[in-house]
Design a protein around this motif. Structure first.
Motif, mmCIF file in Angstrom:
data_model
loop_
_atom_site.group_PDB
_atom_site.id
_atom_site.type_symbol
_atom_site.label_atom_id
_atom_site.label_comp_id
_atom_site.label_asym_id
_atom_site.label_seq_id
_atom_site.Cartn_x
_atom_site.Cartn_y
_atom_site.Cartn_z
ATOM 1 N N ASN A 68 0.708 -1.369 0.127
ATOM 2 C CA ASN A 68 0.077 -0.034 0.051
ATOM 3 C C ASN A 68 0.722 1.310 -0.067
ATOM 4 O O ASN A 68 0.655 2.118 -0.651
ATOM 5 N N HIS A 69 1.954 1.269 0.696
ATOM 6 C CA HIS A 69 3.023 2.444 0.807
ATOM 7 C C HIS A 69 3.454 2.369 -0.713
ATOM 8 O O HIS A 69 3.759 3.655 -1.074
ATOM 9 N N TYR A 72 1.943 1.600 -3.538
ATOM 10 C CA TYR A 72 1.023 2.512 -4.263
ATOM 11 C C TYR A 72 0.816 3.732 -4.012
ATOM 12 O O TYR A 72 0.849 4.648 -5.147
ATOM 13 N N VAL A 73 0.862 4.162 -2.745
ATOM 14 C CA VAL A 73 0.502 5.603 -2.668
ATOM 15 C C VAL A 73 1.586 6.429 -2.888
ATOM 16 O O VAL A 73 1.558 7.414 -3.603
ATOM 17 N N THR A 74 2.917 5.937 -2.697
ATOM 18 C CA THR A 74 3.887 6.750 -2.952
ATOM 19 C C THR A 74 4.159 6.971 -4.745
ATOM 20 O O THR A 74 4.443 7.985 -4.962
ATOM 21 N N CYS A 131 1.395 6.990 -6.523
ATOM 22 C CA CYS A 131 0.459 7.925 -6.878
ATOM 23 C C CYS A 131 0.821 9.157 -6.551
ATOM 24 O O CYS A 131 0.710 10.307 -7.413
ATOM 25 N N GLU A 132 1.507 9.561 -5.387
ATOM 26 C CA GLU A 132 1.899 11.069 -5.320
ATOM 27 C C GLU A 132 3.096 11.456 -6.313
ATOM 28 O O GLU A 132 3.309 12.620 -6.716
ATOM 29 N N ARG A 184 1.386 0.439 -10.586
ATOM 30 C CA ARG A 184 -0.012 0.285 -9.724
ATOM 31 C C ARG A 184 -0.482 -0.896 -10.096
ATOM 32 O O ARG A 184 -1.069 -1.809 -9.277
ATOM 33 N N ARG A 221 -6.041 6.226 -5.552
ATOM 34 C CA ARG A 221 -5.672 6.234 -4.288
ATOM 35 C C ARG A 221 -6.866 6.096 -3.373
ATOM 36 O O ARG A 221 -6.913 5.413 -2.264
ATOM 37 N N ARG A 235 -8.051 2.837 -3.253
ATOM 38 C CA ARG A 235 -7.197 1.797 -2.341
ATOM 39 C C ARG A 235 -7.532 2.054 -0.868
ATOM 40 O O ARG A 235 -7.483 1.033 -0.311
ATOM 41 N N GLU A 236 -7.741 3.087 -0.499
ATOM 42 C CA GLU A 236 -7.753 3.304 0.843
ATOM 43 C C GLU A 236 -9.042 2.641 1.488
ATOM 44 O O GLU A 236 -9.288 2.234 2.462
#
Length: 583
Positions: A524-525, A527-529, A531-532, A558, A577, A580-581
């Motif tokens: 998940n980290h 994935y978020v990284t 996206c950012e 992703r 994102r 995902r959350e």
């Protein structure tokens, strides 16, 4: 691979070095191997060059050393590297039959040609006939190649000093006398001057030749005190003055007050005489040198000279530990860092010594792994690892720098200096990268600072090699599991930027996924990284094509993260994102 055989003094090591120099790739270097595998076998790359000097191995050890040689041979052949081994003289009959086809016997080169070449390299002009003297003929026939190199250096010194005439014949005669005759003359001078003060002044002048007269006299007085010579009760005004003492001992005081001997390199012969003929005083000479280097009037160049002269005598007389004693004393907190340069010079001379270099590398390892380490000694060790050991034994330099980079009790600035030196070596060589990563991987609780070093090794900034993927993946796994995401996410984004620019292949993504596999939080980290990174603002200079490359890289990564988690039907578009959350 070539195995060189030949008589001592025939230039075996020089020939080996030249063979490897000619075979090396641009910007390549020659790495010297150990005669044992205590620190593991190397992992050669194509084109790597290795030297193994076995010239000092004895008959009892040679059979075991040949087994190590066979291991090296297999590795060199397997990886397309090059290697030259120098065999011990007079043990050719012991060479294993499997290695015999690789052996080449070299003969002594013509001494006249060797000296001529050394002279030309130093810019000394001469006529070929001027080398036809009886003394030179004897040296050409019997002297080791290193002695002919030394003779050429003496000729150049005579020329440069402007004290021994203006033509080659004068320089030649003075150099030959310095190389062959001074020992008898020094012995005769010692027989003529048996008094303690006279001999102390001779040794002080030899050790500090080129220093001020007052400094030389002060050093002689310190030597007399150290050996507990009875004090002269004669009133000082009734004693001999400096000029009288110098004249009696054939010492020259220049116009600027500096003291030297009249003969070229005569000071070398004086030093050698004392170390050879007074073995019981050698520990005292060491302590005396320690005191002399602390003389406030001694300049950096004077201090460098006395350190070099002492090291030469200590090593030639088989006392390398004397140098280690001084290194430790000069780096004590009580020295206040004033003698750190002297310690570094001493250690560099020991590490560069043909016979005792391995012993000093072992001593550096002992210091680097000791329970306590003074900051000044740590600074010296970092310097010699970076600039001396790394030049010929880079794997050993990496091992020692790694220990220094993880020290807890030394100042943070020194820790960072050691890490910088380690990274500089590991980032440009795959073998050194592997050697750096594996010991840093946590077996249980991570060692202090090890994850910080691993994270720095994972950063693409400054990396000049394709990382070894197994170690790269293991390092990511350790860092992701031991450091907060805020520490390693920026490094992931820098890798994504390189991927988007086409500077890296997809193996980087595979390594990141494999490192995070089985851990939903890490995925998940990631994935978020991603996206950012994809949503981060572009500068105006970034073109549309580069924007599309970034978007395409982010979407691909992703998707791979989704597949790793079994979420193949989740969108990877702009709302990914938030989706995902919720998941």
């Amino acid at each position: 691979m070539v195995i060189l055989q030949g008589a001592p003094g025939s230039g075996r090591r020089a020939a080996a070095t030249m063979l490897l120099e000619e075979a090396s790739v641009p910007d390549g270097r020659i790495e010297e191997l150990q005669s044992n595998l205590e620190e593991g076998a190397p992992e050669p790359s194509p084109g790597d060059c290795y030297l193994l000097d076995l010239s000092r191995v004895g008959e009892n050890e040679y059979s075991a050393v040949q087994r190590t040689l066979m291991v090296y041979r297999s590795l060199v052949e397997e990886h397309g590297a090059r290697m030259v081994a120098v065999c011990p003289a007079d043990l050719e009959w012991m060479l294993d039959a499997e290695l015999a086809p690789l052996a080449v016997a070299i003969e002594r080169p013509r001494g006249r040609a060797v000296l001529s070449r050394h002279l030309r390299v130093r810019g000394v002009r001469f006529e070929y006939e001027q080398l036809s003297t009886d003394a030179l003929a004897h040296m050409f026939a019997a002297a080791p190649m290193r002695d002919l190199d030394r003779l050429a250096e003496l000729v150049a010194q005579a020329r440069d000093s402007a004290r021994y005439g203006t033509d080659f014949t004068h320089w030649r005669d003075e150099a030959v006398a310095a190389a062959t005759n001074w020992s008898q003359q020094v012995a005769q001078q010692m027989r003529e001057h048996r008094g303690g003060p006279e001999r102390a002044l001779l040794l002080a002048a030899a050790m500090m030749s080129g220093s001020a007269a007052d400094t030389v006299m002060g050093a002689a007085s310190r030597l007399l005190e150290l050996v507990r010579y009875p004090r002269d009760e004669t009133p000082r005004l009734a004693q001999e003055g400096l000029g009288e003492q110098f004249e009696k001992l054939s010492l020259v005081r220049e116009a600027d007050g500096r003291v030297r001997f009249g003969g070229l390199a005569y000071d070398d012969a004086v030093r050698r005489h004392f170390w050879e003929n007074f073995p019981d005083l050698r520990p005292g000479f060491r302590d005396w040198v320690e005191q002399c280097t602390a003389i406030p009037e001694l300049g950096p160049e004077d201090r460098r000279r006395i350190v070099g002269r002492f090291a030469e005598q200590a090593l030639s007389s088989g006392r390398p530990d004397d140098l280690c004693v001084l290194v430790e004393k000069w780096t004590q907190p009580s020295a206040g860092g004033r003698l750190s340069a002297a310690a570094a010079t001493t250690l560099e001379l020991g590490l560069s010594h043909e016979q005792y270099g391995s012993r000093f590398r072992s001593r550096v390892y002992q210091w680097a792994t000791a329970a306590r380490l003074n900051p000044d000694l740590a600074r010296v060790l970092i310097g010699v690892c970076r600039h001396v050991i790394a030049a010929t034994h880079p794997e050993q330099a990496v091992v020692r720098l790694r220990h220094l980079a993880l020290r807890r009790e030394v100042p943070e600035a020194l820790v960072q200096e050691a890490r910088s030196a380690l990274l500089q070596l590991a980032r440009k060589n795959r073998r050194l990268y592997v050697r750096s990563v594996l010991p840093l991987l946590p077996g249980g609780r991570p060692e202090n600072g090890s994850l910080d070093v691993l994270l720095a090794l994972l950063d693409p900034v400054g990396l000049r090699i394709e990382p070894p993927w197994r170690e790269f993946t293991l390092a990511w796994r350790a860092v992701m599991g031991g450091r907060p995401a805020a520490a390693w996410c920026p490094v992931v984004q820098r890798w994504l930027t390189r991927l988007a620019r086409g500077e890296e292949g997809d193996r980087t993504l595979g390594a990141l996924l494999l490192a995070a596999s089985g851990d939903r939080e890490l995925l998940n980290h990631l994935y978020v990284t991603t996206c950012e990174w994809a949503d981060s603002p572009f500068t105006e200079a970034v073109g549309q094509a580069q924007r599309e490359d970034r978007t395409r890289t982010a979407e691909a990564f992703r998707r791979e993260i989704d597949l790793a988690q079994g979420i193949g039907n989740v969108s990877s578009g702009p709302d990914a994102r938030a989706t995902r959350e919720r998941i």
